[in-house]
Design an enzyme around this catalytic site. Structure first.
Site, short mmCIF file in Angstrom:
data_model
loop_
_atom_site.label_atom_id
_atom_site.label_comp_id
_atom_site.label_asym_id
_atom_site.label_seq_id
_atom_site.Cartn_x
_atom_site.Cartn_y
_atom_site.Cartn_z
N CYS A 393 -18.71 50.99 2.26
CA CYS A 393 -17.69 51.63 3.10
C CYS A 393 -18.14 51.68 4.56
CB CYS A 393 -17.33 53.00 2.52
SG CYS A 393 -15.67 53.52 3.00
N HIS A 520 -16.06 51.94 -2.74
CA HIS A 520 -17.30 52.60 -3.19
C HIS A 520 -17.59 52.18 -4.63
CE1 HIS A 520 -17.83 55.68 0.02
NE2 HIS A 520 -16.53 55.50 0.17
N GLU A 522 -20.14 52.57 -6.34
CA GLU A 522 -21.03 53.49 -7.07
C GLU A 522 -20.29 54.39 -8.06
OE1 GLU A 522 -20.41 53.58 -3.83
OE2 GLU A 522 -20.30 55.61 -3.00
N1 GLN Z 1 -15.62 56.88 8.15
C1 GLN Z 1 -15.23 55.63 7.62
C2 GLN Z 1 -13.74 55.56 7.33
O1 GLN Z 1 -13.09 56.57 7.24
C3 GLN Z 1 -16.01 55.31 6.36
C4 GLN Z 1 -15.66 56.21 5.22
C5 GLN Z 1 -16.63 56.10 4.08
O2 GLN Z 1 -17.73 55.57 4.23
N2 GLN Z 1 -16.27 56.64 2.95
O3 GLN Z 1 -13.20 54.49 7.18
#
Ligand code: GLN
Length: 544
Positions: A393, A520, A522
């Site tokens: 992300c 994500h 994970e």
């Molecule tokens: N802050 C970034 C976004 O909102 C990444 C978010 C995250 O890593 N979950 O896109």
């Protein structure tokens, strides 16, 4: 439907979630189909707006629910997929009751905690417990309910009362109460003290709930006389006082409970047959032995923001662990505070020396601008020195920023999250996301990613699948208008969403493993079924 209700006393952080999940494993090994509900007695609707540095990671479900990290434990231990409703909070139940009041559902009545809130809690539990939680689509047979917080807190009182009433609603023969407590050791002789447990059980009983089993957390196994004393003062049999002492790894916890006859006690209490063969427990035992047997180390540098609470990145740690078991290496996570990398222009402080000796580098998800430049440096270090890299992300976004600055020469390239006036907005706010509300407004939950190429490292890791469903939680994305320019220099967006616009996975040409995902991965990693992008990192980091 059978219910196992797990409460906790004395203090938080005793591992109630792991105990509850382990009980679920025992029930599953007995042939029952388990599900789980976590009750969190706070006023937030969900965990989405809570800081992971205060409360631990925000876990994300398929349906986009942002929930307590214990739901992650349940999904991993029981191999189920839960919904946002499996996490019941004070905020949710009060909203529901207040909405019903405005609709006029209680017309003429005074709306009160008892019976309206307590009824709503019980209705909620019965409805959610019956929802299928695994691929079979069948209704579960048993629901493990974990009550967050500590018994005696003002906040949890309405839930305790609801659970007290619940045993009569569904029949006492269908409910087993388990209370998790602490047995501290005091003094030079190392005596195990029972008083805190006596007090918390007294408190619980004064609220109308008598525990069927006590799970006592302690460093070493409970002494026999301590067990007898607890039985005497807490109104349980000696066999039902269980020792949950420290063990070498988390997979031993269900086995530890099993050794003390817990499955048989649950079977007797709840009225089900315990089968002769329980292969699930054998596989847990194998897993536990395997984990203890790992010796050759693999070092993964985790570049994030830390406040000493490793629960902030719990699922990432689990996904790394699952993968390390698969590649037969002992995982060592070197925690690197991202801003420490910024503080050393000569790259000679401790953070840099840890980064230098890493076999692999991981930049996990995150929000806010602290440490961003450090994460960008870490991504650049991995790219230039052929060190395996996985970005999750935010970890994808910083790697794109770094690439655009260093390889495309776009000075000042940034995400508009960190620099609204950047001359090169390579990461931008997604158009559909609300700017007025923060709770539950991100791009959340399971969304499809379609591979854009026939063959690439990540696709192979996903067994050649043409599309994968993974969970999301973000507001920003790689600027779709710039993807062509970036790809021309070798950073390939090999996975995109179903619109074909939105970047989901990148891979860098001519690098052993430089991979990142906007989602994500994970959250869907399981012991024995590690998340593919994490497995790729561990394989690359251990030269496999
Ligand atoms: N802050 C970034 C976004 O909102 C990444 C978010 C995250 O890593 N979950 O896109």
């Amino acid at each position: 439907m059978k219910y196992v209700i797990v409460s906790g006393g004395v203090l938080s952080g005793l591992g109630k979630g792991v105990t509850a999940s382990s009980l679920g494993v025992l029930l599953k090994s007995a042939g029952l189909r388990p599900t789980a509900i976590k009750i969190d007695p706070y006023l937030n609707t969900d965990a989405g707006t809570m800081s992971p540095f205060e409360h631990g990671e925000v876990f994300v479900l398929d349906d986009g629910g942002e929930v307590d990290l214990d739901l992650g434990n349940y999904e991993r231990f029981l191999d189920v997929n839960l919904t946002r409703d499996n996490n019941l909070t004070t905020g949710k139940v009060y909203s529901k009751v207040i909405e019903a009041e405005r609709r006029g559902d209680y017309l003429g009545k005074t709306v009160q905690v008892i019976p309206h809130i307590t009824d709503a809690v019980q209705d909620w539990i019965e409805e959610v417990a019956a929802r299928p939680s695994d691929d079979s689509g069948a209704k579960p047979d048993v629901c493990v309910i974990e009550l967050g917080g500590t018994v005696g807190d003002i906040e949890s009182a309405p839930f305790i009362e609801a659970l007290r009433q619940f045993q009569f609603r569904v029949g006492p023969e269908n409910v087993c109460f388990v209370h998790v407590s602490l047995v501290p050791v005091i003094g030079v002789v190392g005596e195990q003290k029972t008083k805190p447990t006596q007090h918390t059980v007294k408190e619980l009983r004064s609220l109308g709930i008598t525990p069927d089993m006590l799970v006592c957390r302690s460093e070493r196994p409970l002494e026999d006389d301590v067990r007898d004393k607890l039985a005497l003062f807490c109104h349980v049999s000696s066999e039902a006082v269980l020792s949950a002492h420290d063990v070498s790894n988390i997979y031993r916890v269900p086995l530890l409970l099993e050794e003390q006859g817990v499955s048989q006690m649950l079977a007797t209490r709840l009225g089900f047959e315990l089968p002769e063969q329980r292969p699930l427990l054998d596989s847990w035992a194998q897993m536990a032995d395997r984990v203890d047997g790992l010796s050759e180390e693999v070092h993964i540098a985790m570049v994030g923001k830390y406040t000493g609470l490793s629960d902030s990145y719990l699922s990432v740690i689990k996904a790394l662990q699952h993968s390390s078991f698969e590649v037969g290496r002992k995982l060592v996570i070197d925690w690197i505070e991202a801003s420490d990398l910024e503080d050393s222009p000569n790259k000679d402080n401790e953070a840099w020396s840890l980064l230098n000796k890493a076999d692999g580098i991981l930049v996990p998800g995150g929000f806010g601008d602290r440490g961003i430049e450090g994460k960008i440096l870490a991504a650049g270090h991995a790219r230039e020195n052929n060190i395996p890299y996985l970005g999750v992300c935010l970890g994808l976004q910083v790697a794109v920023i770094e690439f655009c600055r260093s390889v495309l020469g776009w000075q000042g390239a940034n995400s508009t999250e960190f620099d609204e006036a950047t001359p090169h907005p390579v990461v931008v706010f997604m158009p559909e996301i609300s700017k007025t509300h923060l709770g539950g407004t991100m791009r959340l939950g399971s969304r499809p990613t379609l591979f854009q190429v026939e063959d690439c490292a990540t696709r192979r890791l996903y067994d050649g699948a043409g599309h994968v469903d993974e969970r999301h939680r973000h507001r920003y994305e790689v600027n779709p208008a710039l993807i062509e320019d970036i790809e021309a220099k070798g950073l390939k967006f090999v996975g995109k969403d179903d619109s074909g616009q939105r970047c989901e996975i990148f891979e860098l040409d001519n690098h052993p493993y430089f991979v990142a995902t906007q989602y994500h991965p994970e959250f869907k990693s399981r012991p024995g079924r590690p998340s593919p992008p994490f497995l790729g990192l561990l394989k690359a980091a251990s030269g496999q």
